[in-house]
Design a protein around this motif. Structure first.
Motif, PDB file in Angstrom:
ATOM      1  N   SER A   3       0.853  -1.186   0.000  1.00 44.06           N
ATOM      2  CA  SER A   3       0.000   0.000   0.000  1.00 44.06           C
ATOM      3  C   SER A   3       0.891   1.237   0.000  1.00 44.06           C
ATOM      4  O   SER A   3       1.964   1.244   0.585  1.00 44.06           O
ATOM      5  CB  SER A   3      -0.926   0.008   1.216  1.00 44.06           C
ATOM      6  OG  SER A   3      -0.166   0.089   2.394  1.00 44.06           O
ATOM      7  N   SER A   4       0.417   2.279  -0.655  1.00 44.19           N
ATOM      8  CA  SER A   4       1.192   3.514  -0.690  1.00 44.19           C
ATOM      9  C   SER A   4       0.888   4.340   0.554  1.00 44.19           C
ATOM     10  O   SER A   4      -0.123   4.153   1.205  1.00 44.19           O
ATOM     11  CB  SER A   4       0.847   4.300  -1.952  1.00 44.19           C
ATOM     12  OG  SER A   4      -0.509   4.680  -1.919  1.00 44.19           O
ATOM     13  N   ASN A   5       1.790   5.227   0.883  1.00 44.69           N
ATOM     14  CA  ASN A   5       1.558   6.146   1.992  1.00 44.69           C
ATOM     15  C   ASN A   5       0.514   7.171   1.588  1.00 44.69           C
ATOM     16  O   ASN A   5       0.475   7.611   0.442  1.00 44.69           O
ATOM     17  CB  ASN A   5       2.852   6.868   2.364  1.00 44.69           C
ATOM     18  CG  ASN A   5       3.875   5.940   2.969  1.00 44.69           C
ATOM     19  OD1 ASN A   5       3.534   4.936   3.572  1.00 44.69           O
ATOM     20  ND2 ASN A   5       5.143   6.293   2.805  1.00 44.69           N
ATOM     21  N   ILE A   6      -0.302   7.573   2.551  1.00 45.43           N
ATOM     22  CA  ILE A   6      -1.304   8.607   2.307  1.00 45.43           C
ATOM     23  C   ILE A   6      -0.811   9.896   2.952  1.00 45.43           C
ATOM     24  O   ILE A   6      -0.469   9.920   4.139  1.00 45.43           O
ATOM     25  CB  ILE A   6      -2.684   8.218   2.890  1.00 45.43           C
ATOM     26  CG1 ILE A   6      -3.179   6.904   2.286  1.00 45.43           C
ATOM     27  CG2 ILE A   6      -3.694   9.335   2.687  1.00 45.43           C
ATOM     28  CD1 ILE A   6      -3.437   6.946   0.798  1.00 45.43           C
ATOM     29  N   LEU A   7      -0.751  10.956   2.162  1.00 48.17           N
ATOM     30  CA  LEU A   7      -0.303  12.250   2.644  1.00 48.17           C
ATOM     31  C   LEU A   7      -1.502  13.176   2.792  1.00 48.17           C
ATOM     32  O   LEU A   7      -2.388  13.192   1.940  1.00 48.17           O
ATOM     33  CB  LEU A   7       0.694  12.863   1.658  1.00 48.17           C
ATOM     34  CG  LEU A   7       1.926  12.016   1.345  1.00 48.17           C
ATOM     35  CD1 LEU A   7       2.702  12.619   0.193  1.00 48.17           C
ATOM     36  CD2 LEU A   7       2.797  11.903   2.571  1.00 48.17           C
TER      37      LEU A   7
END
Length: 148
Positions: A3-7
């Motif tokens: 999963s990608s990081n959420i900013l």
């Protein structure tokens, strides 16, 4: 599956004299508050500071982010972002605040050839029908001679 990081980013708009607009984003945790444009006392011959304002009894410097980014626009800013820039509280004049957005890190283009090695640009965000420049405001002000 990774999963990608959420900013969490604050998106704002800068309007140009020709009616076009440019979109920028900063990390939301760098922003203390968003205020309507208010009285800014001008400072003559200041390098990058547009003026000062009284924020609940504390005097803070205010800059027009368009000037910092090299734009020459006659459009009057409508908002002031109270931001933490290199540990200093600073007012950033912008034309409008678009939204606070959650952006997946894999939606941010980091290709150095596109960014031309501009150190204060963290990346380019692809959003619906526009491109948003993701700024590192600490590095932006380091490059422009500091604040305070």
């Amino acid at each position: 599956m990774m999963s990608s990081n959420i900013l969490n980013l604050l998106l704002f708009k800068l309007e140009m004299s020709d009616g076009s607009a440019e979109y920028y984003a900063v990390d939301v945790d760098k922003i203390y508050e968003i205020r309507a444009m208010e009285k800014v006392t001008r400072i003559p011959d200041a390098r990058i500071i547009s003026g000062i304002m009284n924020l609940r009894g504390k005097i803070i410097s205010v800059v027009d982010i368009k000037n910092i980014l090299g734009y020459n626009s006659s459009v009057e800013p409508k908002r002031i972002l109270i931001a933490d820039v290199n540990g200093t509280m600073l007012g950033l004049m912008v034309d409008d605040v678009e939204q606070v957005a959650k952006v997946a890190s894999d939606n941010i283009e980091l290709d150095a050839s596109i960014l031309d090695n501009v150190s204060y640009i963290k990346g380019i965000i692809k959003m619906q029908d526009k491109l948003v420049v993701y700024l590192d405001i600490d590095k932006l002000f380091d490059m422009k001679g500091g604040v305070g």
